[in-house]
Design a protein around this motif. Structure first.
Motif, short mmCIF file in Angstrom:
data_model
loop_
_atom_site.label_atom_id
_atom_site.label_comp_id
_atom_site.label_asym_id
_atom_site.label_seq_id
_atom_site.Cartn_x
_atom_site.Cartn_y
_atom_site.Cartn_z
N ALA A 1 10.65 11.47 -0.09
CA ALA A 1 10.36 11.35 -1.52
C ALA A 1 11.32 12.14 -2.41
N SER A 2 12.13 13.00 -1.82
CA SER A 2 13.08 13.77 -2.64
C SER A 2 14.17 12.89 -3.24
N VAL A 3 14.34 11.66 -2.71
CA VAL A 3 15.36 10.76 -3.26
C VAL A 3 14.74 9.60 -4.04
N ILE A 4 13.46 9.72 -4.37
CA ILE A 4 12.78 8.69 -5.16
C ILE A 4 12.54 9.24 -6.56
N MET A 5 13.01 8.50 -7.57
CA MET A 5 12.91 8.98 -8.95
C MET A 5 11.59 8.62 -9.61
N SER A 6 11.01 7.49 -9.22
CA SER A 6 9.84 7.00 -9.94
C SER A 6 9.12 5.93 -9.13
N ARG A 7 7.96 5.53 -9.60
CA ARG A 7 7.24 4.42 -8.99
C ARG A 7 8.11 3.16 -9.02
N HIS B 1 0.86 -1.19 0.00
CA HIS B 1 0.00 0.00 0.00
C HIS B 1 0.89 1.24 0.00
N THR B 2 0.60 2.18 -0.87
CA THR B 2 1.44 3.37 -1.00
C THR B 2 0.62 4.64 -0.86
N ALA B 3 1.22 5.63 -0.21
CA ALA B 3 0.59 6.95 -0.09
C ALA B 3 1.68 8.00 -0.16
N LEU B 4 1.47 8.99 -1.00
CA LEU B 4 2.46 10.05 -1.22
C LEU B 4 1.89 11.38 -0.71
N PHE B 5 2.72 12.11 0.03
CA PHE B 5 2.29 13.38 0.62
C PHE B 5 3.29 14.48 0.28
N ARG B 6 2.76 15.68 0.04
CA ARG B 6 3.64 16.84 -0.13
C ARG B 6 3.31 17.86 0.96
N ASN B 7 4.24 18.78 1.18
CA ASN B 7 4.07 19.83 2.19
C ASN B 7 3.77 19.27 3.58
N VAL B 8 4.51 18.23 3.95
CA VAL B 8 4.32 17.61 5.27
C VAL B 8 4.87 18.55 6.34
N LYS B 9 4.07 18.76 7.37
CA LYS B 9 4.44 19.71 8.42
C LYS B 9 4.82 19.05 9.74
N GLY C 1 -0.23 16.71 5.99
CA GLY C 1 0.28 17.06 4.67
C GLY C 1 -0.80 16.81 3.62
N GLU C 2 -0.50 17.19 2.40
CA GLU C 2 -1.45 17.02 1.29
C GLU C 2 -1.18 15.70 0.59
N GLN C 3 -2.15 14.79 0.61
CA GLN C 3 -1.97 13.51 -0.07
C GLN C 3 -2.18 13.71 -1.57
N VAL C 4 -1.23 13.20 -2.34
CA VAL C 4 -1.25 13.39 -3.79
C VAL C 4 -1.09 12.03 -4.48
N GLU C 5 -1.27 12.02 -5.78
CA GLU C 5 -1.19 10.78 -6.54
C GLU C 5 0.24 10.22 -6.53
N PHE C 6 0.35 8.91 -6.32
CA PHE C 6 1.64 8.23 -6.38
C PHE C 6 1.92 7.92 -7.85
N SER C 7 2.45 8.92 -8.55
CA SER C 7 2.70 8.79 -9.99
C SER C 7 4.08 9.32 -10.32
N ASP C 8 4.59 8.91 -11.47
CA ASP C 8 5.90 9.40 -11.90
C ASP C 8 5.87 10.92 -12.08
N GLU C 9 4.76 11.43 -12.59
CA GLU C 9 4.68 12.86 -12.85
C GLU C 9 4.79 13.66 -11.56
N VAL C 10 4.11 13.21 -10.51
CA VAL C 10 4.18 13.92 -9.23
C VAL C 10 5.55 13.74 -8.59
N LEU C 11 6.07 12.53 -8.63
CA LEU C 11 7.38 12.28 -8.03
C LEU C 11 8.46 13.15 -8.68
N GLN C 12 8.36 13.38 -9.98
CA GLN C 12 9.36 14.19 -10.67
C GLN C 12 9.41 15.61 -10.15
N THR C 13 8.30 16.10 -9.61
CA THR C 13 8.29 17.46 -9.04
C THR C 13 8.97 17.50 -7.68
N MET C 14 9.19 16.32 -7.09
CA MET C 14 9.76 16.24 -5.75
C MET C 14 11.23 15.83 -5.76
#
Length: 208
Positions: free
Chosen positions: A49-55, A18-26, A136-149
């Motif tokens: 997630a800053s050291v993860i390149m992709s799914r 099970h995977t969940a991706l979050f941005r702006n975690v406080k 934090g804001e839960q976002v899609e666990f996708s390559d596109e989102v990960l690339q922004t991180m």
């Protein structure tokens, strides 16, 4: 955005990732402290997630950890800490946690939970717990989102890599440690780096 439950190929259906991706975690400091305290309610792989390149990068580590657990080959405390360790290019467990695990400074977080017959957490239970505990804001666990991180400069440093598009080629640096390439060039660079990263992870396994 809901939790994603993934049945990895060549692994038993009873072992779901099970995977969940979050941005702006406080509240990364709080989450980090729960791991240090061994709080069993927080048995997750909590990854910066800053050291993860992709799914594929993340799921390759999850696959290896689950497989090693099934084969009684864990090198760390449990399957979740093993996921973090499996991202590493070397056998230093403590260093792998510092490089890939959550820290008090983490702002983008990937949480991975493995449900097994002995620990049969449901997707609903996991989602409810993460929604409650992660600020934090839960976002899609996708390559596109990960690339922004992804911090590519940091990834290159960790894995001691230099793709043809960046590194010491004299190219002008761009965003997130990339070289000054156009969109097509950046995509090619990322693909090349991903192959090198996965190879580095696999090589560690071959030399154990």
């Amino acid at each position: 955005m809901a939790l994603e439950s993934i049945a990895l190929e060549h692994l038993p259906a009873s072992h779901t990732v099970h995977t969940a991706l979050f941005r702006n975690v406080k509240n990364a400091s709080f989450l980090h402290q729960q791991l240090l305290a061994g709080n069993k309610d927080f048995e997750y792989a909590l990854i910066d997630a800053s050291v993860i390149m992709s799914r594929l990068h993340a799921l390759a580590a999850a696959y290896r950890a689950v497989n090693d657990s099934l084969e009684s080959r864990l090198r760390s405390r449990n399957v979740h800490s093993e996921i973090v360790f499996s991202l590493s290019p070397n056998n230093n467990i403590a260093e792998s946690f510092r490089r890939f695990g959550i820290t008090p400074q983490t702002t983008n977080l990937l949480a991975i939970k493995v449900s097994t017959p002995s620990s049969p957490a449901t997707a609903t239970e996991i989602q409810s717990h993460l929604s409650k505990e992660v600020d934090g804001e839960q976002v899609e666990f996708s390559d596109e989102v990960l690339q922004t991180m992804t911090d590519l400069a940091r990834v290159k440093k960790i894995y001691k890599l230099n793709s043809t598009g960046g590194g010491n080629n004299g190219g002008k640096k761009g965003v997130n440690g990339t070289s000054g390439l156009g969109a097509s060039g950046l995509e090619d660079e990322r693909k090349e780096l991903e192959i090198l990263v996965l190879g580095s992870m696999a090589l560690r396994g071959a030399t154990n």
